[in-house]
Design an enzyme around this catalytic site. Sequence first.
Site, mmCIF file in Angstrom:
data_model
loop_
_atom_site.group_PDB
_atom_site.id
_atom_site.type_symbol
_atom_site.label_atom_id
_atom_site.label_comp_id
_atom_site.label_asym_id
_atom_site.label_seq_id
_atom_site.Cartn_x
_atom_site.Cartn_y
_atom_site.Cartn_z
ATOM 1 N N HIS A 173 1.018 -1.109 0.049
ATOM 2 C CA HIS A 173 -0.081 0.015 -0.087
ATOM 3 C C HIS A 173 0.600 1.316 -0.088
ATOM 4 C CE1 HIS A 173 -3.636 2.353 1.283
ATOM 5 N NE2 HIS A 173 -2.638 2.869 1.738
ATOM 6 N N GLU A 174 1.843 1.215 0.894
ATOM 7 C CA GLU A 174 2.491 2.352 0.852
ATOM 8 C C GLU A 174 3.652 2.818 -0.137
ATOM 9 O OE1 GLU A 174 1.957 4.596 3.239
ATOM 10 O OE2 GLU A 174 0.712 3.419 4.214
ATOM 11 N N HIS A 227 1.818 4.727 -2.715
ATOM 12 C CA HIS A 227 1.892 6.035 -2.760
ATOM 13 C C HIS A 227 3.479 6.717 -3.057
ATOM 14 C CE1 HIS A 227 -1.889 6.336 -0.579
ATOM 15 N NE2 HIS A 227 -1.410 5.617 0.478
#
Length: 455
Positions: free
Chosen positions: A21-22, A25
């Site tokens: 997920h990170e 980003h």
Amino acid sequence: MTLLHTILAFLGALIPLVIVHELGHYWVARWCGVKVLRFSVGMGKIIYSRKVGPDQTEWALSMLPLGGYVKMLDLREQPDMLLSPEERKREFTNQTVWRRMAIVVAGPLANFLTAIALFTGLYIYGIPEPTPKLRAPAEQTAAYQAGLRGGELITAVNGEPIHIWSDLRWKLVQLAVEKAPARLAVERVNTGPNGGTVGSTITIPADALKTDEMDGDFLGRLGLELGRPKAILGKVAADGPGFQAGLQTGDQVRSVNGQAVNDGDVFVNLVRASPGQALQLTVLRAGRDVAVQVTPNKITVDGKSVGQIKVEIMSAPEMIIARSGPIDALAKAAVRTWDSSILQLKLLGRIVTGEASVKNISGPITIADYAGQTARVGLITYLGFIAAISIGLGVMNLLPIPVLDGGLLLYYSLEVLTGRPLSERVGQFGQRLGIGLLMTLMLVAVFNDIVRLIT
């Protein structure tokens, strides 16, 4: 050891998904030219870090493993920071609203793509699954009242083909959320002189498909359970009560003390419940019924007395390998991920409107329990669980709650509509509101987890 195994399975599922997920980003932020100051796995106090690359991005490991974050160059956090013209171009709030939206949505999108990749791999490899063949339901269940008696093979639900047990469960969960009836196309063995199978349609009404606690034994409450083989005896140990009573390999147990035995599991449970008690068996041997009396030994298992006759019973359901080619697997994986996401959103909507119970909200304890269970079953099941959790993380982060990615997307959408960013005061109020909502959801989820453990 079981607790340790559960914790490791939980962290083994959650930490990689947080990293993915990170990274979503991080990668899009870099692609947009934003300077990334820190990439942290975990929250709270940093216990290890190292700066890497031309921007000297700090890659950190923090104390609490249940999360992570990407820290970018952002004047909102340090409004007095002096930046060079080059650095100002790389500051987050200086980017166009569309770039900011792309950076925010990249995290959940990475989770959805991870789920698609996992499902695709599983479908190509082949998933061992039980066939949707039914066990005899209890009389008080919706399945019995609809006309199911056991032994039926479900071939379709509302016109959609069903090949494996998980497809049946998935379709019924969808219908429960949509409050629609389930029309089951079933095939029964024809007991008449012509043999073969007979097809028919059985309808389970919408009001029987309740959404309460769908993460539990949803199908079992309907009376839909996996069919099991007949109670046919395998190896009969020479030193056991079964051999001494005259039982033989190949005998089919038809009744115990006058009670019909529909499958091997029923027979095993009757024996285990009768330590030291004589049982009158009727077995089918060479085409005729034979009466046998057997008295199970009394043994202790987990502090309880159970019966044992030292006879093997085949009780595993009929299995098939569900396998697809690469293109079909990718398409199925994408559809499964999309349908799962929409289903979760619909269920959340019904919870908010009071049409579904808050008992459907699960927290970290339940997730950890399922992680441990699926890991013990095998790698294929565990990877399927990780794919499902990845979808859940993606959906949760897209909820329009301030402090979540979805809340930021809401802010930026309003900025697109109004032509100007929201005021700092509104942002601070939204952040406090979002934290309050998340804390409330977490308390509800943990309470539900504890109730499940107790009951």
